[in-house]
Write an enzyme that holds these catalytic residues in place. Structure first.
Site, PDB file in Angstrom:
ATOM      1  N   MET A 208     -15.521   8.934  -1.374  1.00  0.00           N
ATOM      2  CA  MET A 208     -15.777  10.129  -0.564  1.00  0.00           C
ATOM      3  C   MET A 208     -16.546  10.121   0.627  1.00  0.00           C
ATOM      4  O   MET A 208     -17.111   9.296   0.932  1.00  0.00           O
ATOM      5  CB  MET A 208     -16.625  11.078  -1.787  1.00  0.00           C
ATOM      6  CG  MET A 208     -17.858  10.543  -1.972  1.00  0.00           C
ATOM      7  SD  MET A 208     -18.725  11.556  -3.111  1.00  0.00           S
ATOM      8  CE  MET A 208     -19.864  10.708  -4.033  1.00  0.00           C
TER       9      MET A 208
ATOM     10  N   ASP B 211      -9.169  -6.286   3.588  1.00  0.00           N
ATOM     11  CA  ASP B 211      -7.953  -6.632   3.158  1.00  0.00           C
ATOM     12  C   ASP B 211      -7.882  -8.070   3.388  1.00  0.00           C
ATOM     13  O   ASP B 211      -7.009  -8.791   2.988  1.00  0.00           O
ATOM     14  CB  ASP B 211      -6.673  -6.037   3.964  1.00  0.00           C
ATOM     15  CG  ASP B 211      -6.429  -4.548   3.460  1.00  0.00           C
ATOM     16  OD1 ASP B 211      -6.680  -4.285   2.392  1.00  0.00           O
ATOM     17  OD2 ASP B 211      -5.991  -3.811   4.255  1.00  0.00           O
TER      18      ASP B 211
ATOM     19  N   ASP C 200       0.909  -1.133  -0.097  1.00  0.00           N
ATOM     20  CA  ASP C 200       0.067  -0.014  -0.156  1.00  0.00           C
ATOM     21  C   ASP C 200       0.978   1.298  -0.058  1.00  0.00           C
ATOM     22  O   ASP C 200       1.952   1.208   0.578  1.00  0.00           O
ATOM     23  CB  ASP C 200      -1.043   0.110   1.391  1.00  0.00           C
ATOM     24  CG  ASP C 200      -1.880  -0.901   0.981  1.00  0.00           C
ATOM     25  OD1 ASP C 200      -2.628  -0.886   0.012  1.00  0.00           O
ATOM     26  OD2 ASP C 200      -2.540  -1.368   2.265  1.00  0.00           O
TER      27      ASP C 200
END
Lengths: 85, 689
Positions: free
Chosen positions: B391, B531, B317
């Protein structure tokens, strides 16, 4: 009623004892069988070498041969089932 | 000053005492491991052990298997027995030292795991005090300041500082609060130092995180790794071959009328079988796990540590791994003829419910610019960020919607409400992206106010790390939710091989599967629940300790320091483990050449092969003793290397192979020639043979 002979009783007792050894003391049973089988091998070694070696040495060599074969079998076990070791 | 020196001396003394205790216990364990049931697990050493028993019998009766020519047979046999016994003992000692270090770590962990009184919250809201061992999965407990958290769990309510130093070693307290992926999971044995928490227990007694760690570092759940299994087979095959060779030798020896004694045959067998690697193999594996644990990482198995060494692709990441975790708002760039004040106010309104560091930094920057909230926060509703909508924002009861998020997402939001995308938005977006920053667009209903510049800082030294990985043949892939321009700027600056921009959690699995289909091994880090599937799919999944329980369950390693960069260190440790094993195997096998040249000429000296005695060893007995003593001593001499691991250099596979063949292959041929000759001179000097 069928009566069992004293010999078959003795045989049954021996088989029971071997069964007990197999379940509770497998290593002892293996050692016992090894020593018993040496009663066959040792005279064969003694006969093959003539009178060159004493009888005690023939028995020792018989046992050494058995130990070597046992080690070889053990190594084959390791080769084919390595995850157990 | 003197106080500091005294403290330092005390610490060093304590370390020495611990070290002495470790060696004392290991010596004791080395004798305990002579038990045939334990010895049989190590085929090479089991053969040496059987050989020791036979030579011991021959010490008592040298003529047991027939008379053998030579003087002082009993003394010679006794010496051989002693050396063989020490060989077995040294191998057991190496394993015991490696295990002992793991046990010491487990003991320090166990100290944190004491039974505590837990305050269980009953259905009717009352609190019942019970022992922590009585807690079950699903129970709710209340923990107040000063108390230990009784079991692993998820925070349901409350905000508190927790001291996790018992497991992470990090003394700074960690803030725990509900709802957040990062901060909602707590570990049993850690201490609440302020306020209070209501926690839902997520593990039954004995199955908690610390319990699993103890079992792992103690080696209780240690199983052989595929690499170790392959090496065990190789060692057993070599041992079998040498056993057959040695067993057939007496027949040839008798034929050429140069009979060989059983002790000499056993000595030859022990010298030829790979005792060095056989004795150190398990110690290398245990030490590898230990090294991972020293890095504050808990591996679920040795298999995972080994897999680290074979990794071809690292998926990282961007945030927290390549760049510093907290991106901070640097600037507001207004568009569509709005002022900086307007965007600051809109950005503040969109961020009042955002508890992430980014959100807080936006609030701070806006407040510094004089913006304030002009609505009742209790009546407004916070809209959380999600990977799908990309968002977040605030909805007011009068229908006003403030949003901030990825520029494309905000464009879609505005268009769906009949708004227009201002022409200067792309210019502002491009400006931020070209700076390597993350642009966040801000909108009020269908009007875009501008772009927030979130500044990303690349971690120092990360470029060099990727360069090292590239040299080792490991490809690095950066995943980021950022747009392509920002991602490419960061990727170039950080020096990663590839990047995936605007990535969703599904992309992680897709990339992993794609790489795995090409036969590559993939490693990744993760912390959130989303994840977890990718962590399970990867060959090496490293979860952060600060992450959710689901991520920790799915991963095969947990990093207690929650530092994603550590994945790079883990690859190094894995490679070091494999290289150490390979190097010592090469060394062990290369040693055979010198031992062969020591013993074979000694065995058949009477038939004129004395020219093979290239080391000019004094006598056949001294040759055998020298080879065996070298064979025994090399095991303890290599224990430090086995435990520490071979020094690792970031080289390509071919360069490493050449280097190790030269160092451990050629070194393994030359070292025993010198060692055996020196031992022979000493033996002759003291008159043993």
């Amino acid at each position: 009623m069928k009566q069992s002979s004293p010999n078959s009783e003795k045989l049954e007792l021996l088989l029971d004892f071997l069964q007990y050894l197999k379940t509770r003391h497998p290593l002892s049973l293996l050692l016992f069988l090894g020593l018993v089988s040496n009663l066959i091998f040792a005279p064969a070694i003694y006969a093959a070498t003539g009178t060159d070696i004493p009888q005690k040495t023939a028995y020792a060599l018989g046992l050494l041969g058995l130990v070597t074969v046992a080690l070889s079998i053990y190594l084959f076990f390791v080769i084919f089932q390595p995850e157990k070791f | 000053m003197s106080n500091r020196i005294a403290k330092l001396q005390k610490r060093q003394q304590k370390k020495r005492v611990n070290q002495n205790q470790l060696y004392q216990n290991s010596l004791k364990q080395a004798f305990v491991k002579l038990n045939p049931k334990i010895m049989i697990k190590n085929p090479v050493m089991f053969l040496v052990w059987v050989g020791t028993i036979i030579t011991a019998l021959l010490t008592l009766d040298p003529a047991l298997f027939g008379t053998v020519p030579g003087e002082n047979q009993r003394f010679f046999n006794g010496l051989v027995t002693l050396i063989l016994f020490l060989t077995v003992l040294f191998a057991n000692f190496a394993e015991a030292v490696a295990e002992g270090r793991g046990k010491a770590q487990a003991d320090s962990l166990r100290a944190t795991k004491s039974d505590t009184i837990a305050k269980r919250v009953l259905d009717n809201g009352r609190i019942e005090e019970i022992s922590s061992t009585q807690l079950r999965k699903g129970d709710q407990v209340k923990v107040v300041a000063g108390e230990l958290i009784p079991a692993d769990g998820e925070v349901l309510s409350g905000v508190a500082s927790v001291d996790e130093s018992a497991i992470t070693g990090e003394s700074a307290p960690v803030l725990k609060e509900p709802g957040s992926d990062m901060a909602s999971s707590v570990t049993g044995g850690t201490k609440v130092i302020s306020d209070e928490l209501i926690i839902r227990v997520t593990s039954d007694p004995g199955k908690g995180f610390i319990d699993r760690m103890i079992a792992l570092v103690e080696g209780a759940s240690r199983t052989k790794t595929p690499n170790e299994i392959a090496l065990t087979v190789l060692l057993a095959v070599l041992t079998q071959v040498f056993l057959i060779v040695v067993v057939t030798l007496p027949f040839y020896a008798n034929y050429i009328q140069s009979p060989v004694g059983v002790v000499t045959l056993i000595s030859l067998l022990v010298a030829l079988i790979p005792t060095t690697i056989g004795g150190l193999l398990s110690a290398i594996g245990i030490a590898g796990m230990d090294r991972v644990a020293q890095f504050n990482v808990v591996a679920t198995s040795g298999r995972a540590v080994e897999a680290c060494g074979d990794i071809n692709t690292l998926i990282l990441d961007k945030t927290g791994t390549i760049t510093l975790g907290n991106r901070l708002a640097e600037e507001f760039i207004p568009v569509n003829s709005h002022s900086t004040q307007d965007i600051a106010k809109a950005a503040l309104a969109a961020s009042v419910f955002d508890t992430t560091p980014e959100g807080k930094s936006i609030v701070k920057l806006a407040s510094n610019l004089g913006a304030n909230v002009d609505f009742e926060q209790t009546q407004a509703e916070g809209i959380d960020f999600s990977a799908r909508t990309r968002m977040s924002g605030t909805d007011l009861p009068n229908g006003v919607q403030y949003r901030k998020g990825a520029v494309e997402a905000i464009k879609g939001f505005v268009r769906s409400r009949g708004g227009q995308v201002p022409l200067d938005l792309d210019e502002a977006y491009g400006k931020v992206s070209r700076l390597g920053g993350t642009p966040l667009a801000v909108a009020l209903n269908n009007d875009i106010y501008g772009v927030i510049y979130l500044k990303d800082i690349i971690k120092p030294g990360i470029r060099e790390r990727f360069e090292q990985l590239r040299r080792m043949g490991v490809k690095s892939v950066m995943l980021t939710g950022d747009n392509r321009i920002t991602a490419s700027v960061i990727a170039t600056e950080a020096g990663v091989d590839d990047f995936i921009a605007e990535a969703t959690p599904e992309d992680k699995i897709a990339v992993i599967q794609q790489e795995q289909q090409q036969g590559k091994l993939v490693a990744m880090t993760g912390d959130g629940t989303n994840d977890a599937p990718a962590l399970a799919q990867a060959n090496v999944g490293v979860a952060m300790n600060s992450g959710t329980q689901a991520a920790k369950e799915a991963a095969n390693m947990v990093d207690l320091d929650s530092d994603p960069t550590k994945l790079i260190d883990l690859v190094t440790i894995g490679k070091q483990l494999l290289i150490t094993r390979g190097a010592l195997t090469t060394f062990s096998l290369a040693n055979d050449i010198a031992k062969y040249f020591a013993i074979i000429p000694a065995m058949f000296a009477s038939v004129g092969i004395g020219k093979l005695n290239i080391m000019a060893l004094t006598s056949s007995q001294s040759a055998i003793l020298s080879a065996l003593i070298y064979n025994a001593l090399i095991i303890p001499a290599l224990i430090p290397l086995a435990l520490r691991g071979v020094e690792f250099r970031p080289l390509s596979a071919n360069q490493l192979l050449v280097r190790n063949i030269l160092l451990y292959g050629l070194g393994g041929i030359i070292a025993p020639f010198i060692g055996i000759k020196i031992i022979d001179l000493i033996i002759t000097g003291i008159g043993w043979a």
